[in-house]
Design a protein around this motif. Structure first.
Motif, short mmCIF file in Angstrom:
data_model
loop_
_atom_site.label_atom_id
_atom_site.label_comp_id
_atom_site.label_asym_id
_atom_site.label_seq_id
_atom_site.Cartn_x
_atom_site.Cartn_y
_atom_site.Cartn_z
N ILE A 31 60.54 55.55 -24.78
CA ILE A 31 59.85 54.70 -23.86
C ILE A 31 59.94 53.11 -24.04
CG2 ILE A 31 57.88 54.10 -22.40
CD1 ILE A 31 59.16 56.70 -21.56
N ALA A 32 60.70 52.33 -23.44
CA ALA A 32 60.81 50.74 -23.75
C ALA A 32 59.82 50.48 -22.64
CB ALA A 32 62.10 50.43 -23.59
N ALA A 33 58.96 49.42 -23.30
CA ALA A 33 58.02 49.02 -22.38
C ALA A 33 58.27 47.37 -22.68
CB ALA A 33 56.55 49.34 -22.81
N GLY A 34 57.66 46.61 -21.40
CA GLY A 34 57.55 45.05 -21.61
C GLY A 34 56.30 44.65 -20.75
N VAL A 35 55.75 43.50 -21.09
CA VAL A 35 54.89 42.92 -20.57
C VAL A 35 55.21 41.42 -20.35
CG1 VAL A 35 52.88 44.35 -21.27
CG2 VAL A 35 53.23 42.31 -22.70
N LEU A 36 55.14 40.86 -19.15
CA LEU A 36 55.42 39.62 -18.88
C LEU A 36 54.29 38.63 -18.79
CD1 LEU A 36 58.50 40.39 -16.24
CD2 LEU A 36 58.75 38.68 -18.37
N PHE A 37 54.36 37.52 -19.40
CA PHE A 37 53.45 36.65 -19.14
C PHE A 37 53.66 35.08 -19.17
CE2 PHE A 37 53.78 38.01 -23.40
CZ PHE A 37 53.73 36.58 -24.42
N GLN A 38 53.03 34.32 -18.90
CA GLN A 38 53.39 32.89 -18.27
C GLN A 38 53.05 31.98 -19.48
OE1 GLN A 38 52.11 31.25 -14.76
NE2 GLN A 38 53.85 30.12 -14.58
N HIS A 39 51.76 32.23 -20.00
CA HIS A 39 51.31 31.05 -21.21
C HIS A 39 51.06 31.97 -22.43
CE1 HIS A 39 51.15 28.21 -18.00
NE2 HIS A 39 50.44 29.03 -17.26
N TRP A 40 50.87 31.49 -23.47
CA TRP A 40 50.88 32.06 -24.79
C TRP A 40 49.27 32.53 -24.73
CZ3 TRP A 40 54.46 34.00 -27.72
CH2 TRP A 40 55.88 33.39 -27.67
N ASN A 41 48.41 32.07 -24.26
CA ASN A 41 47.26 32.52 -24.25
C ASN A 41 46.41 33.26 -23.20
OD1 ASN A 41 46.86 30.44 -22.33
ND2 ASN A 41 45.40 29.25 -23.49
N ASP A 42 47.49 33.80 -22.27
CA ASP A 42 47.25 34.84 -21.30
C ASP A 42 46.57 35.88 -21.78
OD1 ASP A 42 48.32 32.87 -19.23
OD2 ASP A 42 50.07 34.22 -18.92
N PRO A 43 45.42 36.40 -21.12
CA PRO A 43 44.57 37.45 -21.61
C PRO A 43 45.24 38.87 -20.81
CG PRO A 43 43.25 36.38 -19.74
CD PRO A 43 44.57 35.58 -20.21
N ALA A 44 46.13 38.61 -19.93
CA ALA A 44 46.74 40.13 -19.20
C ALA A 44 48.16 39.71 -19.04
CB ALA A 44 45.78 40.54 -18.09
N SER A 169 46.19 40.39 -28.00
CA SER A 169 45.98 41.23 -26.94
C SER A 169 47.23 41.85 -26.07
CB SER A 169 45.15 40.66 -25.89
OG SER A 169 43.90 40.31 -26.32
N LEU A 170 48.28 41.14 -25.78
CA LEU A 170 49.51 41.37 -25.20
C LEU A 170 50.22 42.53 -26.10
CD1 LEU A 170 49.86 38.51 -22.81
CD2 LEU A 170 48.93 40.43 -22.42
N LEU A 171 50.38 41.96 -27.28
CA LEU A 171 50.99 42.82 -28.03
C LEU A 171 50.23 44.23 -28.28
CD1 LEU A 171 52.27 40.30 -30.79
CD2 LEU A 171 53.32 40.95 -28.45
N LYS A 172 49.22 44.45 -28.30
CA LYS A 172 48.59 45.62 -28.26
C LYS A 172 48.84 46.39 -27.00
CE LYS A 172 44.67 45.76 -30.37
NZ LYS A 172 43.24 45.67 -30.79
N ARG A 173 48.69 45.67 -25.79
CA ARG A 173 48.87 46.31 -24.62
C ARG A 173 50.23 46.78 -24.44
NH1 ARG A 173 47.81 49.74 -21.03
NH2 ARG A 173 48.79 49.19 -19.09
N VAL A 174 51.17 45.96 -24.95
CA VAL A 174 52.63 46.61 -24.91
C VAL A 174 52.95 47.70 -25.64
CG1 VAL A 174 53.88 44.97 -26.62
CG2 VAL A 174 55.13 45.88 -24.41
N ASP A 175 52.43 47.81 -26.73
CA ASP A 175 52.51 48.87 -27.87
C ASP A 175 51.79 50.25 -27.02
OD1 ASP A 175 52.60 50.29 -30.50
OD2 ASP A 175 50.18 50.40 -30.19
N GLN A 176 50.70 49.96 -26.38
CA GLN A 176 49.75 51.07 -25.64
C GLN A 176 50.91 51.47 -24.37
OE1 GLN A 176 46.36 48.95 -24.30
NE2 GLN A 176 45.20 49.85 -26.43
N LEU A 177 51.34 50.62 -23.69
CA LEU A 177 52.08 50.87 -22.49
C LEU A 177 53.27 51.88 -23.07
CD1 LEU A 177 51.98 50.16 -19.63
CD2 LEU A 177 53.55 48.26 -20.19
N SER A 178 54.09 51.35 -24.05
CA SER A 178 55.16 52.11 -24.43
C SER A 178 54.76 53.65 -24.75
CB SER A 178 55.84 51.62 -25.41
OG SER A 178 54.94 51.84 -26.86
N LYS A 179 53.55 53.94 -25.10
CA LYS A 179 53.15 55.31 -25.43
C LYS A 179 52.30 55.85 -24.22
CE LYS A 179 52.01 53.99 -30.30
NZ LYS A 179 53.05 53.04 -30.38
N THR A 180 52.36 55.57 -23.28
CA THR A 180 51.44 56.16 -21.90
C THR A 180 52.49 57.04 -21.20
OG1 THR A 180 52.32 54.25 -20.45
CG2 THR A 180 50.08 54.12 -21.62
N VAL A 181 53.81 57.00 -21.17
CA VAL A 181 54.39 58.18 -20.17
C VAL A 181 54.74 59.20 -20.70
CG1 VAL A 181 56.36 58.17 -18.89
CG2 VAL A 181 55.27 55.94 -19.13
#
Length: 181
Positions: A31-44, A169-181
């Motif tokens: 499972i390849a996962a990605g999260v897109l964000f606009q600013h380096w300090n974005d929380p989500a 936070s966003l690197l943790k989120r993408v790691d979790q996302l890759s493990k969800t499906v």
């Protein structure tokens, strides 16, 4: 290498976006996962992407990129256009000799059109101390390497990422996302 039926092209304007990626392996699938964000300090993230990969290459010691690169390229096909920067879970360069790592191979596959920042959680043999970045009061380093932008700039961006702990936070989120499906 085929994307699963769930994969779709995301119309999000990625020109001014940053993409953080991760891949999780399950036997001969991934499972390849990605999260897109606009600013380096974005929380989500503004957008989350999950791409099932039906078949992956066997792991070859010292040639991890052969397994992960096709997965990342398949993930990038889900975007209408390339992001302004890609953050990978791994190295751009390996060790003091600066041998090509996953990030360098991705940069070359994209013909140098997108800067790549590698954020690795574990130290590769002979990794230079100057790649170390400490966050959130942690005594354990992250190892940051980059291509397409100055490594000092990349090392300054990672601590700006949201989150109080070692892993943004966003690197943790993408790691979790890759493990969800």
């Amino acid at each position: 290498m085929k994307a699963g039926a769930n994969a779709k092209v995301h119309e999000t304007n990625t020109e001014k976006m940053i993409l953080a990626t991760d891949v999780d392996y399950r036997e001969d699938k991934a499972i390849a996962a990605g999260v897109l964000f606009q600013h380096w300090n974005d929380p989500a993230p503004s957008t989350e992407i999950i791409t099932p990969i039906a078949s992956v290459a066997e792991y070859e010691p010292g040639r991890f990129y052969k397994r992960e690169l096709p997965c990342l390229l398949e993930l990038l096909k889900q975007l209408a256009q390339l992001p302004e920067c890609i953050v990978i879970d791994g190295y751009v360069y390996l060790g003091n000799e600066r041998k090509a790592g996953l990030g360098k191979h991705l940069y070359e596959a994209l013909q140098g059109r997108v800067p790549i920042i590698g954020v690795a959680k574990t130290r590769f043999q002979d990794t230079p101390q100057e790649t170390e970045v400490y966050r959130g009061g942690s005594t354990r380093a992250l190892y940051v390497t980059a291509i397409g932008l100055d490594e000092a700039e990349a090392k300054a961006l990672v601590p700006q990422m949201h989150g109080q702990h070692r892993i943004p936070s966003l690197l943790k989120r993408v790691d979790q996302l890759s493990k969800t499906v």
